[in-house]
Design an enzyme around this catalytic site. Sequence first.
Site, short mmCIF file in Angstrom:
data_model
loop_
_atom_site.label_atom_id
_atom_site.label_comp_id
_atom_site.label_asym_id
_atom_site.label_seq_id
_atom_site.Cartn_x
_atom_site.Cartn_y
_atom_site.Cartn_z
N SER A 28 3.68 -2.52 -11.97
CA SER A 28 2.49 -2.33 -12.80
C SER A 28 1.70 -3.61 -13.05
CB SER A 28 2.87 -1.65 -14.13
OG SER A 28 3.42 -0.37 -13.87
N TRP A 37 0.82 -1.22 0.00
CA TRP A 37 0.00 0.00 0.00
C TRP A 37 0.85 1.27 0.00
CZ3 TRP A 37 -4.41 -1.18 4.10
CH2 TRP A 37 -5.37 -2.02 3.50
N LYS A 38 2.15 1.16 0.19
CA LYS A 38 3.03 2.34 0.23
C LYS A 38 2.45 3.35 1.24
CE LYS A 38 4.52 1.07 -4.35
NZ LYS A 38 5.08 1.45 -5.64
N GLU A 96 11.74 2.12 -3.90
CA GLU A 96 11.56 3.50 -3.42
C GLU A 96 12.47 3.78 -2.22
OE1 GLU A 96 7.33 3.16 -3.25
OE2 GLU A 96 7.37 3.03 -5.43
N GLY A 99 5.04 1.73 -11.04
CA GLY A 99 4.18 2.92 -11.10
C GLY A 99 4.20 3.62 -12.45
N GLU A 140 11.49 -6.48 -8.80
CA GLU A 140 10.72 -5.31 -9.25
C GLU A 140 11.63 -4.43 -10.10
OE1 GLU A 140 7.19 -4.65 -6.42
OE2 GLU A 140 8.87 -3.54 -5.61
N GLY A 159 1.47 -2.71 -6.28
CA GLY A 159 1.39 -1.39 -5.65
C GLY A 159 0.02 -0.77 -5.88
N GLY A 160 -0.07 0.13 -6.87
CA GLY A 160 -1.29 0.91 -7.11
C GLY A 160 -2.56 0.07 -7.18
P1 13P Z 1 2.99 -0.54 -8.92
O1 13P Z 1 2.21 -1.85 -8.95
O2 13P Z 1 2.17 0.64 -8.56
O3 13P Z 1 3.78 -0.39 -10.19
O4 13P Z 1 4.07 -0.70 -7.74
C1 13P Z 1 4.85 -1.84 -7.68
C2 13P Z 1 5.55 -1.88 -6.37
O5 13P Z 1 6.41 -1.06 -6.11
C3 13P Z 1 5.15 -2.89 -5.40
O6 13P Z 1 6.03 -2.94 -4.34
#
Ligand code: 13P
Length: 244
Positions: free
Chosen positions: A202, A9-10, A94, A168, A162, A223-224
């Site tokens: 993604s 979920w960041k 990140e 993202g 990743e 992520g998103g």
């Molecule tokens: P996204 O799925 O938003 O590209 O993010 C991937 C991610 O960083 C999962 O840890």
Amino acid sequence: MRKIVAGNWKMNHGPVAAAGFFDRFRPETDPESVELIFFVAGLSLHAVEASARVPVGLGVQNIHWEPSGALTGEMSAEMAAEAGASYILAGHSERRHVFGETDAEVSRKVAAAVRAGLVPVVCVGELLEERRAGRLAEVLRRQVSAFVPALRGSGEFMVAYEPVWAIGTGETATPYDASEAHGIVREALGALGKAPILYGGSVKPGNAAALMSAPDVDGVLVGGASLEPEVFARIAAAGEQSVE
Ligand code: 13P
């Protein structure tokens, strides 16, 4: 083999939004075939634990390597475990690229997770320039060899591949790219090569089944698309479809 569908979920979903997510999260997957894990903000751990109506693994997204001390703003692996976490993300791109975390720091965080009895999910992945320069294998081997000693040959762990260029951005590695990179990671893990390797970058309902059906891909780290309960439930369903 069981697939792992993990959401990161960041910096989203505080306790109120986390509880609201689980009011609407109704995956139709069998926990025997799809394991669900959520990496949430430390302050939302309790809300998730209290409101999840299906079995879910709980994790945090970052820890400090010290068990306690005068380190304002930090959270230790022991504190995360006490608050209900079983997993920890280490070395997310990140953390590496926005906060400048080094391979040596990632390795200390992995050692701290093992010390506290948490399962580390260690993230690796190359930058676009590195891929274009033909350095994929070199970068992955360097990142893997940095954290393996911290595992001390014991305990459960996972790796998340990743590629930085796919996070993202809407750009996804093809199932072939993911398999190739996972093969490199598995080989670099040597005797520990049976650990689950997840793909992240993604992942969406439309590409999740193809990615999870690719050789050497044991699951996804999302992520998103993990922020919306209905969307994430569709990714979980794609995991079930991919179970052999
Ligand atoms: P996204 O799925 O938003 O590209 O993010 C991937 C991610 O960083 C999962 O840890």
